[in-house]
Design an enzyme around this catalytic site. Sequence first.
Site, mmCIF file in Angstrom:
data_model
loop_
_atom_site.group_PDB
_atom_site.id
_atom_site.type_symbol
_atom_site.label_atom_id
_atom_site.label_comp_id
_atom_site.label_asym_id
_atom_site.label_seq_id
_atom_site.Cartn_x
_atom_site.Cartn_y
_atom_site.Cartn_z
ATOM 1 N N LYS A 8 -6.679 3.331 -2.807
ATOM 2 C CA LYS A 8 -7.008 3.294 -1.383
ATOM 3 C C LYS A 8 -7.232 4.714 -0.868
ATOM 4 O O LYS A 8 -6.464 5.626 -1.184
ATOM 5 C CB LYS A 8 -5.877 2.608 -0.609
ATOM 6 N N ASP B 172 0.875 -1.174 0.000
ATOM 7 C CA ASP B 172 0.000 0.000 0.000
ATOM 8 C C ASP B 172 0.908 1.218 0.000
ATOM 9 O O ASP B 172 1.518 1.559 1.026
ATOM 10 C CB ASP B 172 -0.912 -0.007 1.226
ATOM 11 N N LYS C 86 -10.327 0.622 -2.152
ATOM 12 C CA LYS C 86 -10.154 0.164 -0.779
ATOM 13 C C LYS C 86 -10.403 1.342 0.150
ATOM 14 O O LYS C 86 -9.752 2.381 0.040
ATOM 15 C CB LYS C 86 -8.749 -0.399 -0.554
#
Length: 225
Positions: A157, A92, A186
């Site tokens: 994300k 991430d 996400k």
Amino acid sequence: MNKISKLFDSTLLSPDVDKKEVIDFINKSVQKNVRAVSVPWCYIPLAIELTSNSDVGIVVGVDFPLGYSPTEVKLAQIDYYSSLSPKITDFDVVLNLCAVKSNDWDYVHDEIVAVSRLTKAMGRVCKIIVEVSRLNEHELRYLCEILHDIEEVDYVKTGTGFGPRPTTYEDVVIMKSVLGDKKPIKVSGGIRTADQVKHFLQLGASLFGSSHAVDIISQFESEGK
């Protein structure tokens, strides 16, 4: 319930947690059969050990949580953590908000391409963290337009959980309007209840990062989902 549990990356990223807390957290997350866990990077060897007999992966945050290191440093982190174990399944990556705020879109684009290509070359899942809580709507839309067309990015994300506010429903509505079905979203940052998860799913979210994942899954279980 297995289907619900695999919607969650279960996270424990407070800077002052101790080893005992991490062990307890990972064991509970594995028992719930979450998609992946994320713990302070110094405990990654411990996470590898404790998830070894499960299909639970490990998420590593790259340049987490501020994102303003040079691209070369982010690439070095991806290369280093990839070398530790195939149990590390996801990166991430926090993008460079300083570049965004400077309207240096070429830098932003080139960095995303570089980190996502290396992540995919390593056989890992690439998520780019846009930190919606620090963006205005124009910046969020423009970033999503860039991300929409970069093939190697697997997820966009919403945040690190260290931003000034939680992710909102409106944030996801804006992102979905640009990303469409090309890039899954996400949601991370302030996810605490099953009702929130249900609403975000209705708006088009696909995956969640939360320090409350175990509790949320238990909420679904109590509802018989």
